[in-house]
Motif scaffolding. Structure first.
Motif: not given
Length: 578
Positions: A35-38, A40-42
């Protein structure tokens, strides 16, 4: 055969099934990713709101998807309800609170001119509106009715910036009608300031009794004599026969005890309207019994305050002994002169015994700071405040360093600047000037501080031996909001040692001073908007040869004008510094 058919069907799976399989495969693969490698970008497109408005406006212009038509004096404006409701709380309430207009295809708009309605509809879709002298008052009325706050404020700002003698009364009435408090105060101040140029106008003579009494009753009315206020009341009275019914209310606002008894007897008392109304007769009788009484406080008065003095002998002689005798009493004498009565009045004595101190006005107070005590060979850090209302002096927190002519004993060309907070009584340092200045002139305009001219010790700035004086024509400006000094256009003449500045009608005026060779008689004016200087006149010959300084009148909040005059034997200044 059947098995072959099944195999063929499985090979010919639908694209949707294949997509579902790929999504399942993605989830299976992603499950093994930490999960740490995923991340989120806005994503945000700055131009999206503009594009949406442009698209909605295209739809409106093509009458596409419009669900309401605003009808205004025979003109139709196709619109979208959700657009109108989003920019105006008036329309939001109309379309969302169950009113019948929420379902009507055509909505009649009353109390709004078609041109203003069109401008506001266009503003709703473009965020732009064109304001001019021809449409500003109608646009203000429409934006106030429809609760379009931004346009309402833009109209008020426009009128504040374009007010003049011809439109100030109309602007005042418009502001009063629509409860625009800042615009109303600004226009009222303008009317009171320029009253002698306004009271003959049709707009003033057509005012209601309530508005006339508010103007004539103001303590801030700028008139040279009270007779002029009565003349304005008479012009208003003669404008309309119905005004006679309210003349008693108008006459009550006039300071009749300040009018000469002869004028009361020969002019005021003989009027038919005065004879007809008992209240008017009572006002006249009271005024005749108490001519020039103090209970009828005068209007705003132009008062000149002088600090310090020299006798004729002291002006002609410049010996050290004479100068010291003058300095011992110079700091005590404070007087005011009233041009209306041609009378001098002695004020509370200045506690300072120094010379070459600085004087500044802030609010309703005069502040005196620094100075030089030649008898003790020292500079001062003291600061005093004069209260006009109480005619009293109060000692405040001293400056951080000693100053005389706003220089220190060891560094006569100081660029250091400090500010004083009257509420906290604390001095703090601000960024220094870009130019080291001795004997500059300083003034404030539009919230900024201007340091003008002065003398610059070139050897101090460049750390070289020997005296090297530079007389400056440079000007720099300090903006408290940005906390920065910036250079402005230079004056046409180099000036120091007694040049004086004042602000009048939004311009800076510089008078007098000298350069290396002679004193100046020219007067220069600075335009902040254009950042330019121009020569606009000349002093009478000989004025600049009188030691001392004089300044243009400065307006105080309590409606006095003060001339922050500080005597300073300029010709001897260099000797004192040594």
């Amino acid at each position: 055969m059947a098995d072959n058919i099944l195999d063929d069907d499985s090979q010919r799976e639908s694209p949707q099934a294949a997509k579902i399989m790929r999504l399942d495969s993605y989830h299976e693969d992603s499950a093994s990713v930490p999960l740490s490698s995923l991340t989120t970008e806005m994503f945000e497109e700055p131009s999206h709101p503009i594009k949406v408005l442009e698209g909605l406006n295209r739809l409106r212009l093509n009458s596409a998807l419009c669900d309401v038509i605003l009808c205004c004096d025979g003109q139709d404006f196709p619109c979208h309800r959700y657009v109108l409701a989003s920019f105006s709380s008036y329309f939001e309430s109309m379309f969302t609170s169950g009113m019948r207009e929420s379902t009507q295809e055509r909505v009649t708009m009353s109390g709004v001119e078609p041109q203003s309605m069109g401008l506001l509809v266009n503003y709703a879709y473009t965020a732009k509106v064109s304001i001019s002298n021809a449409n500003v008052q109608a646009l203000l009325a429409a934006s106030d009715l429809l609760d379009v706050t931004a346009v309402r404020e833009a109209c008020c700002d426009y009128m504040m910036r374009h007010i003049d003698i011809d439109n100030c009364v109309d602007i005042y009435c418009c502001a009063d009608d629509h409860s625009c408090d800042m615009l109303e105060d600004h226009s009222m101040d303008y009317i009171l300031e320029h009253f002698i140029e306004i009271y003959h106008q049709e707009e003033f003579l057509s005012l209601s009794v309530e508005r006339v009494t508010e103007i004539l009753g103001s303590d801030h009315l700028n008139v040279p004599k009270e007779d002029m206020v009565f003349e304005a009341a008479m012009l208003w009275l003669d404008k309309c026969p119905t005004h006679r019914q309210s003349f008693e209310k108008v006459l009550e606002q006039i300071r009749l005890p300040l009018i000469s008894p002869s004028y009361l007897h020969t002019v005021v008392e003989c009027l038919d309207v005065v004879k007809e109304q008992q209240g008017c007769q009572r006002f006249i009788s009271e005024a005749k019994e108490r001519p020039y009484c103090n209970t009828a406080h005068p209007r705003r008065t132009t008062v000149i305050v002088t600090v310090g003095r020299k006798t004729k002998q002291e002006l002609e002689r410049k010996t050290r002994k004479t100068r010291h005798l003058w300095q011992e009493r110079k700091g005590h004498k404070v007087e005011s002169f009233d041009p209306l009565t041609s009378q001098w009045r002695t004020l509370g004595r200045l506690p300072l015994t120094t010379t070459s101190y600085a004087v500044v006005m802030s609010g309703s107070y005069l502040y005196f700071a620094g100075g030089c005590d030649d008898s003790a060979h020292r500079y001062s850090r003291e600061m005093w405040r004069y209260d006009v209302q109480d005619d009293s002096w109060l000692k405040l927190a001293p400056m951080n360093v000693e100053r005389s002519n706003f220089r220190t004993p060891r560094n006569p060309n100081l660029a250091q600047v400090a500010k004083f907070n009257p509420e906290t009584s604390v001095w703090t340092e601000v960024p220094p000037m870009q130019i080291l200045r001795d004997l500059p002139a300083v003034c404030a305009l539009n919230g900024k501080i201007y340091a003008i001219g002065g003398r610059n010790y070139y050897n101090l700035r460049h750390q070289i031996d020997g005296p090297f004086l530079v007389i400056e024509n440079t000007v720099e400006c300090f903006n408290p909001k940005t906390n920065l000094w910036t250079m402005c256009a230079p004056m046409q003449m180099q000036r120091f040692n007694g040049h004086s500045v004042g602000v009048l009608d939004g311009n800076i005026y510089v008078v007098g001073g000298r350069d290396d060779f002679s004193r100046h008689l020219t007067i220069e004016r600075y335009c902040e908007e254009m950042d330019t200087w121009e020569t606009v006149g000349q002093e009478p010959d000989g004025c600049s040869h009188v030691p001392g300084r004089y300044h243009l009148p400065l307006k105080l909040r309590n409606d006095h004008y003060y001339d922050d005059y500080v005597d300073d034997d300029s010709d001897d200044d260099d000797d004192d510094d040594e």
